[in-house]
Design a protein around this motif. Structure first.
Motif, PDB file in Angstrom:
ATOM      1  N   ILE A  36       0.857  -1.184   0.000  1.00  0.00           N
ATOM      2  CA  ILE A  36       0.000   0.000   0.000  1.00  0.00           C
ATOM      3  C   ILE A  36       0.893   1.234   0.000  1.00  0.00           C
ATOM      4  O   ILE A  36       1.615   1.492   0.959  1.00  0.00           O
ATOM      5  CB  ILE A  36      -0.949   0.001   1.210  1.00  0.00           C
ATOM      6  CG1 ILE A  36      -1.771  -1.281   1.230  1.00  0.00           C
ATOM      7  CG2 ILE A  36      -1.843   1.242   1.170  1.00  0.00           C
ATOM      8  CD1 ILE A  36      -2.563  -1.485   2.502  1.00  0.00           C
ATOM      9  N   GLN A  37       0.862   1.968  -1.106  1.00  0.00           N
ATOM     10  CA  GLN A  37       1.706   3.152  -1.261  1.00  0.00           C
ATOM     11  C   GLN A  37       0.952   4.394  -0.792  1.00  0.00           C
ATOM     12  O   GLN A  37      -0.275   4.447  -0.850  1.00  0.00           O
ATOM     13  CB  GLN A  37       2.111   3.308  -2.720  1.00  0.00           C
ATOM     14  CG  GLN A  37       2.857   2.096  -3.257  1.00  0.00           C
ATOM     15  CD  GLN A  37       3.068   2.194  -4.753  1.00  0.00           C
ATOM     16  OE1 GLN A  37       3.170   3.276  -5.311  1.00  0.00           O
ATOM     17  NE2 GLN A  37       3.117   1.048  -5.420  1.00  0.00           N
ATOM     18  N   GLU A  38       1.694   5.387  -0.359  1.00  0.00           N
ATOM     19  CA  GLU A  38       1.083   6.643   0.062  1.00  0.00           C
ATOM     20  C   GLU A  38       0.444   7.341  -1.127  1.00  0.00           C
ATOM     21  O   GLU A  38       0.910   7.217  -2.258  1.00  0.00           O
ATOM     22  CB  GLU A  38       2.138   7.563   0.679  1.00  0.00           C
ATOM     23  CG  GLU A  38       2.592   7.122   2.041  1.00  0.00           C
ATOM     24  CD  GLU A  38       3.498   8.163   2.696  1.00  0.00           C
ATOM     25  OE1 GLU A  38       3.339   9.369   2.425  1.00  0.00           O
ATOM     26  OE2 GLU A  38       4.350   7.745   3.482  1.00  0.00           O
ATOM     27  N   THR A  39      -0.610   8.106  -0.836  1.00  0.00           N
ATOM     28  CA  THR A  39      -1.237   8.921  -1.873  1.00  0.00           C
ATOM     29  C   THR A  39      -0.260  10.015  -2.260  1.00  0.00           C
ATOM     30  O   THR A  39       0.271  10.702  -1.388  1.00  0.00           O
ATOM     31  CB  THR A  39      -2.544   9.547  -1.343  1.00  0.00           C
ATOM     32  OG1 THR A  39      -3.394   8.496  -0.872  1.00  0.00           O
ATOM     33  CG2 THR A  39      -3.254  10.331  -2.418  1.00  0.00           C
ATOM     34  N   ARG A  67      -6.024  14.011  -0.806  1.00  0.00           N
ATOM     35  CA  ARG A  67      -5.257  13.392   0.283  1.00  0.00           C
ATOM     36  C   ARG A  67      -6.173  12.920   1.406  1.00  0.00           C
ATOM     37  O   ARG A  67      -5.911  11.911   2.047  1.00  0.00           O
ATOM     38  CB  ARG A  67      -4.207  14.355   0.821  1.00  0.00           C
ATOM     39  CG  ARG A  67      -3.009  14.529  -0.094  1.00  0.00           C
ATOM     40  CD  ARG A  67      -1.867  15.253   0.603  1.00  0.00           C
ATOM     41  NE  ARG A  67      -2.249  16.531   1.192  1.00  0.00           N
ATOM     42  CZ  ARG A  67      -2.276  17.683   0.552  1.00  0.00           C
ATOM     43  NH1 ARG A  67      -1.953  17.723  -0.729  1.00  0.00           N
ATOM     44  NH2 ARG A  67      -2.628  18.787   1.158  1.00  0.00           N
ATOM     45  N   ARG A  71      -6.714   7.002   1.152  1.00  0.00           N
ATOM     46  CA  ARG A  71      -5.719   6.628   2.165  1.00  0.00           C
ATOM     47  C   ARG A  71      -4.429   6.103   1.572  1.00  0.00           C
ATOM     48  O   ARG A  71      -3.392   6.102   2.225  1.00  0.00           O
ATOM     49  CB  ARG A  71      -6.290   5.559   3.093  1.00  0.00           C
ATOM     50  CG  ARG A  71      -7.337   6.057   4.016  1.00  0.00           C
ATOM     51  CD  ARG A  71      -7.791   5.016   5.016  1.00  0.00           C
ATOM     52  NE  ARG A  71      -6.909   3.880   5.125  1.00  0.00           N
ATOM     53  CZ  ARG A  71      -7.303   2.635   5.327  1.00  0.00           C
ATOM     54  NH1 ARG A  71      -8.570   2.358   5.411  1.00  0.00           N
ATOM     55  NH2 ARG A  71      -6.448   1.658   5.443  1.00  0.00           N
ATOM     56  N   GLY A  72      -4.481   5.598   0.353  1.00  0.00           N
ATOM     57  CA  GLY A  72      -3.295   5.026  -0.262  1.00  0.00           C
ATOM     58  C   GLY A  72      -3.617   4.464  -1.628  1.00  0.00           C
ATOM     59  O   GLY A  72      -4.756   4.533  -2.088  1.00  0.00           O
ATOM     60  N   ARG A 132      -7.304   2.789  -5.721  1.00  0.00           N
ATOM     61  CA  ARG A 132      -7.266   3.767  -4.640  1.00  0.00           C
ATOM     62  C   ARG A 132      -7.966   3.201  -3.407  1.00  0.00           C
ATOM     63  O   ARG A 132      -9.075   2.676  -3.518  1.00  0.00           O
ATOM     64  CB  ARG A 132      -7.964   5.051  -5.077  1.00  0.00           C
ATOM     65  CG  ARG A 132      -7.326   5.719  -6.269  1.00  0.00           C
ATOM     66  CD  ARG A 132      -8.432   6.363  -7.124  1.00  0.00           C
ATOM     67  NE  ARG A 132      -7.941   6.791  -8.406  1.00  0.00           N
ATOM     68  CZ  ARG A 132      -7.939   6.021  -9.502  1.00  0.00           C
ATOM     69  NH1 ARG A 132      -8.372   4.792  -9.462  1.00  0.00           N
ATOM     70  NH2 ARG A 132      -7.481   6.481 -10.646  1.00  0.00           N
ATOM     71  N   ASN A 173     -10.826   6.389   1.986  1.00  0.00           N
ATOM     72  CA  ASN A 173     -10.891   6.761   3.398  1.00  0.00           C
ATOM     73  C   ASN A 173     -12.364   6.940   3.733  1.00  0.00           C
ATOM     74  O   ASN A 173     -12.953   7.983   3.448  1.00  0.00           O
ATOM     75  CB  ASN A 173     -10.111   8.048   3.650  1.00  0.00           C
ATOM     76  CG  ASN A 173     -10.184   8.496   5.091  1.00  0.00           C
ATOM     77  OD1 ASN A 173     -10.785   7.844   5.936  1.00  0.00           O
ATOM     78  ND2 ASN A 173      -9.582   9.631   5.374  1.00  0.00           N
TER      79      ASN A 173
END
Length: 155
Positions: free
Chosen positions: A112-115, A124, A128-129, A139, A142
């Protein structure tokens, strides 16, 4: 030494993937209560365009959001494949209208990569990621961001 099933469970997440606005999204499977076929809802006056109305779910009245419209991607076109994902977080239950549900996705936490920082606070906050699956990006929604919006509707 091989990892135990308990150790793997700590690093694995399961998501339900779905399509909204022609884009791929997912929610943690633990947040989903059920997936239902689309049925007409009861509209409420003075609601934002992404709030379709309410649905009676076994005696509980829940708001139904058009997730595509919520994310600024236009209204979900009527289709027999449309479904409502009934999701809950922190004791609040809502329905999310989506185009279709695809599959269950099991990934390690490290996948799971950061946004990306694209200078959009709304993006953002809503995502969430990101998870790379084959040649597409999924995606991670959240759900708290959708719920915060619903709290604003009730006021």
């Amino acid at each position: 030494m091989p990892e135990t099933a308990e150790a793997l469970a700590d690093t694995q997440f399961e998501f339900i993937t779905f399509s909204a606005g022609g884009q791929n999204y997912c929610l943690e499977i633990t947040q989903i209560r059920e997936i239902r076929r689309w049925t007409p809802v009861t509209a409420l006056p003075h609601t934002p365009t992404d709030v379709l109305g309410v649905m009676n779910l076994r005696g509980a009245v829940i708001p139904i959001f058009d997730l595509s419209a919520r994310f600024g991607l236009g209204k979900t076109p009527a289709n027999e494949r449309n479904v409502v994902i009934v999701a809950a977080v922190e004791g609040t239950t809502i329905g999310l209208l989506v185009e279709s549900v695809s599959e269950i996705l099991s990934v390690e936490k490290s996948a799971i990569q950061e946004t990306p920082d694209i200078k959009s606070e709304a993006t953002r906050h809503s995502i969430r990621g990101m998870i790379s699956v084959d040649e597409t990006m999924v995606r991670v929604v959240n759900l708290d961001a959708v719920l915060e919006h619903s709290a604003g509707v009730a006021q």
